[in-house]
Design a protein around this motif. Structure first.
Motif, mmCIF file in Angstrom:
data_model
loop_
_atom_site.group_PDB
_atom_site.id
_atom_site.type_symbol
_atom_site.label_atom_id
_atom_site.label_comp_id
_atom_site.label_asym_id
_atom_site.label_seq_id
_atom_site.Cartn_x
_atom_site.Cartn_y
_atom_site.Cartn_z
ATOM 1 N N PRO A 1 0.789 -1.238 0.000
ATOM 2 C CA PRO A 1 0.000 0.000 0.000
ATOM 3 C C PRO A 1 0.821 1.289 0.000
ATOM 4 C CG PRO A 1 0.284 -0.775 2.246
ATOM 5 C CD PRO A 1 1.220 -1.571 1.375
ATOM 6 N N PRO A 2 1.525 1.609 -1.071
ATOM 7 C CA PRO A 2 2.347 2.820 -1.056
ATOM 8 C C PRO A 2 1.504 4.095 -1.135
ATOM 9 C CG PRO A 2 2.304 1.914 -3.260
ATOM 10 C CD PRO A 2 1.586 0.926 -2.379
ATOM 11 N N GLU A 3 2.019 5.151 -0.533
ATOM 12 C CA GLU A 3 1.441 6.466 -0.753
ATOM 13 C C GLU A 3 2.167 7.044 -1.971
ATOM 14 O OE1 GLU A 3 1.771 9.244 2.495
ATOM 15 O OE2 GLU A 3 0.816 10.821 1.302
ATOM 16 N N PRO A 4 1.430 7.486 -2.996
ATOM 17 C CA PRO A 4 2.112 7.961 -4.214
ATOM 18 C C PRO A 4 2.661 9.382 -4.044
ATOM 19 C CG PRO A 4 -0.259 8.029 -4.536
ATOM 20 C CD PRO A 4 -0.037 7.441 -3.180
ATOM 21 N N LEU B 1 9.706 4.773 -5.137
ATOM 22 C CA LEU B 1 9.975 3.657 -4.223
ATOM 23 C C LEU B 1 11.465 3.492 -3.981
ATOM 24 C CD1 LEU B 1 7.511 0.897 -5.491
ATOM 25 C CD2 LEU B 1 7.169 2.635 -3.706
ATOM 26 N N HIS B 2 11.798 3.050 -2.776
ATOM 27 C CA HIS B 2 13.202 2.782 -2.454
ATOM 28 C C HIS B 2 13.383 1.321 -2.039
ATOM 29 C CE1 HIS B 2 11.859 3.205 1.667
ATOM 30 N NE2 HIS B 2 11.593 4.500 1.524
ATOM 31 N N ILE B 3 14.600 0.978 -1.701
ATOM 32 C CA ILE B 3 14.915 -0.423 -1.403
ATOM 33 C C ILE B 3 14.135 -0.921 -0.177
ATOM 34 C CG2 ILE B 3 17.035 0.300 -0.181
ATOM 35 C CD1 ILE B 3 16.793 -2.953 -2.181
ATOM 36 N N GLY B 4 13.769 0.001 0.729
ATOM 37 C CA GLY B 4 12.920 -0.384 1.864
ATOM 38 C C GLY B 4 11.554 -0.860 1.381
ATOM 39 N N HIS B 5 10.994 -0.148 0.403
ATOM 40 C CA HIS B 5 9.721 -0.591 -0.170
ATOM 41 C C HIS B 5 9.881 -1.942 -0.857
ATOM 42 C CE1 HIS B 5 8.957 3.890 -0.139
ATOM 43 N NE2 HIS B 5 7.931 3.428 0.526
ATOM 44 N N ALA B 6 11.053 -2.150 -1.468
ATOM 45 C CA ALA B 6 11.291 -3.429 -2.144
ATOM 46 C C ALA B 6 11.154 -4.577 -1.144
ATOM 47 C CB ALA B 6 12.672 -3.452 -2.801
ATOM 48 N N CYS C 1 2.661 -4.472 7.923
ATOM 49 C CA CYS C 1 3.161 -3.097 7.922
ATOM 50 C C CYS C 1 4.397 -3.000 8.804
ATOM 51 C CB CYS C 1 2.084 -2.140 8.397
ATOM 52 S SG CYS C 1 1.580 -2.490 10.071
ATOM 53 N N THR C 2 5.000 -1.837 8.833
ATOM 54 C CA THR C 2 6.241 -1.695 9.590
ATOM 55 C C THR C 2 5.960 -1.358 11.056
ATOM 56 O OG1 THR C 2 6.378 0.464 8.528
ATOM 57 C CG2 THR C 2 7.834 -1.240 7.699
ATOM 58 N N LEU C 3 6.983 -1.565 11.874
ATOM 59 C CA LEU C 3 6.843 -1.532 13.329
ATOM 60 C C LEU C 3 6.224 -0.264 13.905
ATOM 61 C CD1 LEU C 3 10.039 -3.030 14.995
ATOM 62 C CD2 LEU C 3 7.713 -3.937 14.967
ATOM 63 N N ARG D 1 11.339 -2.244 9.731
ATOM 64 C CA ARG D 1 11.641 -1.669 8.429
ATOM 65 C C ARG D 1 13.124 -1.835 8.124
ATOM 66 N NH1 ARG D 1 8.954 2.961 7.949
ATOM 67 N NH2 ARG D 1 10.268 3.937 6.405
ATOM 68 N N LEU D 2 13.432 -1.806 6.863
ATOM 69 C CA LEU D 2 14.820 -1.946 6.440
ATOM 70 C C LEU D 2 15.562 -0.618 6.592
ATOM 71 C CD1 LEU D 2 17.164 -3.364 4.887
ATOM 72 C CD2 LEU D 2 16.098 -2.546 2.795
ATOM 73 N N ASN D 3 16.690 -0.676 7.238
ATOM 74 C CA ASN D 3 17.626 0.452 7.246
ATOM 75 C C ASN D 3 18.941 -0.056 6.678
ATOM 76 O OD1 ASN D 3 15.974 2.382 8.741
ATOM 77 N ND2 ASN D 3 16.194 0.908 10.400
ATOM 78 N N VAL E 1 20.216 7.249 3.356
ATOM 79 C CA VAL E 1 18.974 7.585 4.041
ATOM 80 C C VAL E 1 17.849 6.974 3.228
ATOM 81 C CG1 VAL E 1 19.794 9.720 5.087
ATOM 82 C CG2 VAL E 1 18.782 9.785 2.801
ATOM 83 N N MET E 2 16.711 6.752 3.900
ATOM 84 C CA MET E 2 15.692 5.973 3.221
ATOM 85 C C MET E 2 14.333 6.649 3.171
ATOM 86 S SD MET E 2 16.329 2.705 2.239
ATOM 87 C CE MET E 2 16.598 1.381 3.383
ATOM 88 N N SER E 3 14.085 7.665 3.959
ATOM 89 C CA SER E 3 12.716 8.188 3.922
ATOM 90 C C SER E 3 12.520 9.031 2.664
ATOM 91 C CB SER E 3 12.412 8.993 5.182
ATOM 92 O OG SER E 3 12.890 10.316 5.027
ATOM 93 N N LYS E 4 11.303 8.962 2.155
ATOM 94 C CA LYS E 4 10.999 9.697 0.931
ATOM 95 C C LYS E 4 11.223 11.191 1.130
ATOM 96 C CE LYS E 4 7.107 7.387 0.504
ATOM 97 N NZ LYS E 4 5.808 6.853 0.086
ATOM 98 N N ARG E 5 10.940 11.644 2.344
ATOM 99 C CA ARG E 5 11.107 13.073 2.626
ATOM 100 C C ARG E 5 12.574 13.481 2.442
ATOM 101 N NH1 ARG E 5 12.591 15.537 6.963
ATOM 102 N NH2 ARG E 5 12.558 13.638 8.228
#
Ligand code: ATP
Ligand code: MG
Length: 561
Positions: free
Chosen positions: A34-37, A41-46, A230-232, A260-262, A267-271
């Motif tokens: 369920p991604p928010e568009p 996407l990053h490797i965490g989403h993968a 979902c993630t923690l 979640r993957l770190n 860095v991994m957040s979309k922001r």
């Protein structure tokens, strides 16, 4: 090839199998990604994709792709398209394609149902006031003065909110749960906010939008999801997830959280990734240094290697950070099996074979992939003047240097043994212009007389046949394992690695590479794995990205002195 032992079942698989045994969902397994568009996407989403689609596949179930598009100001069609493209590229196909925005009418009807049941109310507090009333982890919150509005008044106000009578933020619809709950998420969470914004799918049909928590579980329910993974950070939202489904008395999926993957050095957040793009720290979302799927793809990663990585790291209940070397190892292993070999000299130095006839050209046989005999052989032209790597020659060799140095012998890969006779220096600068050598015709690779052993083998490219190309070498985007580990007041961007990109403009490639196409992957012998850039490479002006280095034992020896 490494053969991995079948791994034990993880806790999510155990939960699913338990539900299978007890018949909780009639033996069905239905997951969703369920991604928010609101970004790429990053490797965490993968990891989440591989997990959700992988579980559906393993248990003969289904997996949906659902866009969690409840935040109109940050979402765009461009992201929707790229997400679909990335999921498919990773090798997965969804069973159902849904948008949370398709559920807006149903969610609205359910909100009215909650109001009628006395479980939701219209609140006139501002966002700041709501925050001030919420209390803290140690102190209970205070009830909103609007909490006990009569049902009829709530219904009327909510209808007027939807009609657009009020300005942004003027009112909200809140669940009536418990302002003293130890779980802050249960302190009368907001269900709807007023936002006069155009939505990428519903246009201007709505000026109130449902919040994530109010949308997510009900969307799962509508799609008959069995296991909502979902993630923690959503663990303490689960009581709220369950509360909505119970209050509405609708089909109830089971939420399960995983870590979640770190990854180190990124860095991994979309922001934050957006910040890197907007600040010009990288060339875009698909900059090959980015941990986005698009960046990894452009870097030369294969879908197989990303899936293998996700499988290898597994799922856990506690947050941790994976060494990016694990990801690099996965692509190295895959490309070692699949990438054709080629010779390419990244930093050229001219080598002249004094006793090789001028004008003579031999076509020498080179093996395309020692790991894959079916890949066959190719012919590589050899002549009197070659390019070798600057690093493969030292006038004054350090200890254990087995490459070319005055008086010493070295084998030219797939060709002959040569012996260095000296150098020609530039009169004015003293720089080495070319290295001179002689060759021994008896040592041609493949001849019985070629048996003579020398310590080093180096790669080369025939100067007159060479194809010039640009080669981009990448290092980690950040210079420390945890970019966020900075002193108070220092921005994480201060830890960006200033040397994460090195551009070599005049690499020399063997001529077979002249016709390689964007996306083609190779092992440049002794240099690493490379792929043709999909954005900047043109016929006649090739650009290669280094995907990953080979294990370089020499660099280690040299460093340890
Ligand atoms: P970000 O914090 O990077 O913006 P997000 O969680 O907000 O990510 P979503 O689009 O909401 O991004 O995420 C879609 C799905 O991917 C969610 O189920 C989310 O839990 C999962 N996901 C996101 N980041 C990771 C990660 N680093 N590791 C594993 N799963 C992740
Ligand atoms: Mg999110």
């Amino acid at each position: 090839m490494t053969i991995e032992a079948p791994r034990p079942r993880n806790f999510i698989e155990e939960a699913i199998e338990e539900d299978g045994r007890t018949g909780r969902y009639g033996g069905r397994v239905h997951t969703r990604f369920p991604p928010e568009p609101n970004g790429y996407l990053h490797i965490g989403h993968a990891k989440s994709i591989c997990l959700n689609f992988g579980l559906a596949k393993k248990y003969g179930g289904q997996c949906n792709l659902r866009f969690d598009d409840t935040n109109p100001t940050k979402e765009e069609v461009e992201y929707v398209d790229s997400i679909m493209n990335d999921v498919r590229w990773l090798g997965f196909e969804w069973d159902g394609l849904y948008y949370a925005s398709d559920y807006f009418p149903q969610l609205y009807a359910w909100a009215i149902q909650l109001i009628e049941a006395g479980k939701a109310y219209v609140c006139d507090l501002s966002a700041d006031e709501i925050r001030a009333h919420r209390g803290t982890l140690t102190q209970p919150g205070k009830n909103s003065p609007y909490r006990d509005r009569p049902v009829a008044e709530n219904l009327a106000l909510f209808a007027r909110m939807r009609e657009g009578e009020f300005s942004d933020g003027a009112r909200t619809l809140r669940a009536k749960i418990d302002m003293a709950s130890p779980n802050l998420n249960l302190r009368d969470p907001v269900l709807y906010r007023i936002l006069h914004a155009e939505h990428h799918r519903t246009g201007n049909a709505w000026c109130i939008y449902p919040m994530y928590d109010y949308t997510h579980g009900q969307s799962d329910s509508l799609e008959q999801i069995t296991h909502s993974i979902c993630t923690l950070e959503f663990e303490n939202h689960r009581p709220l997830y369950d509360w909505f489904l119970d209050a509405l008395d609708i089909y109830h999926p089971r939420q399960i959280e995983f870590a979640r993957l770190n990854l180190t050095y990124t860095v991994m957040s979309k922001r934050r990734l957006l910040e890197l793009v907007q600040g010009g720290f990288v060339s875009g979302w698909d900059d090959p240094r980015m941990p986005t799927i698009g960046g990894l793809r452009r870097r030369g990663y294969t879908p197989e290697s990303i899936r293998a990585f996700c499988d290898r790291i597994g799922v856990a209940k506690f947050n941790s950070t994976i060494d990016v070397a694990v990801l690099e190892g996965a692509v190295r292993e895959d490309l070692n099996r699949t990438a054709p070999r080629a010779m390419a000299v990244l930093r050229p130095l001219k080598l002249v074979i004094e006793n090789y006839p001028a004008g003579q050209v031999e076509e020498l046989e080179a093996i395309n992939n020692p790991e894959d005999p079916s890949a066959g052989v190719r012919l590589v032209p050899f002549s009197r003047e070659l390019f070798i790597e600057q690093d493969d020659f030292r006038e004054v060799p350090p200890k254990k240097f087995h490459r070319l140095t005055p008086g010493a012998e070295v084998r030219l890969r797939a060709a002959y043994i040569v012996k260095c006779t000296g150098v020609v220096e530039d009169q004015s600068t003293g720089e080495i212009r070319e290295v001179r050598c002689t060759y021994d015709p008896q040592t041609k690779s493949g001849l019985p007389s070629a048996d003579r052993k020398v310590k080093g083998t180096i790669h080369w490219v025939s100067a007159q046949h060479a194809v010039q190309a640009e080669v981009r070498l990448y290092e980690h985007l950040f210079s420390q394992p945890d970019p966020s580990d900075v002193p108070e007041g220092v921005d994480y961007k201060a830890t960006l690695n200033p040397n994460s990109l090195e551009v070599l403009k005049s690499a020399q490639l063997e001529p077979s590479l002249a016709h390689s196409k964007p996306g083609d992957r190779f092992q440049f012998e002794r240099n690493g794995y490379f792929c043709v850039d999909t954005r900047d490479s043109l016929p006649g002006r090739l650009v290669f990205n280094r995907t990953v280095t080979l294990r370089d034992t020499w660099a280690k020896i040299e460093k340890s002195g």
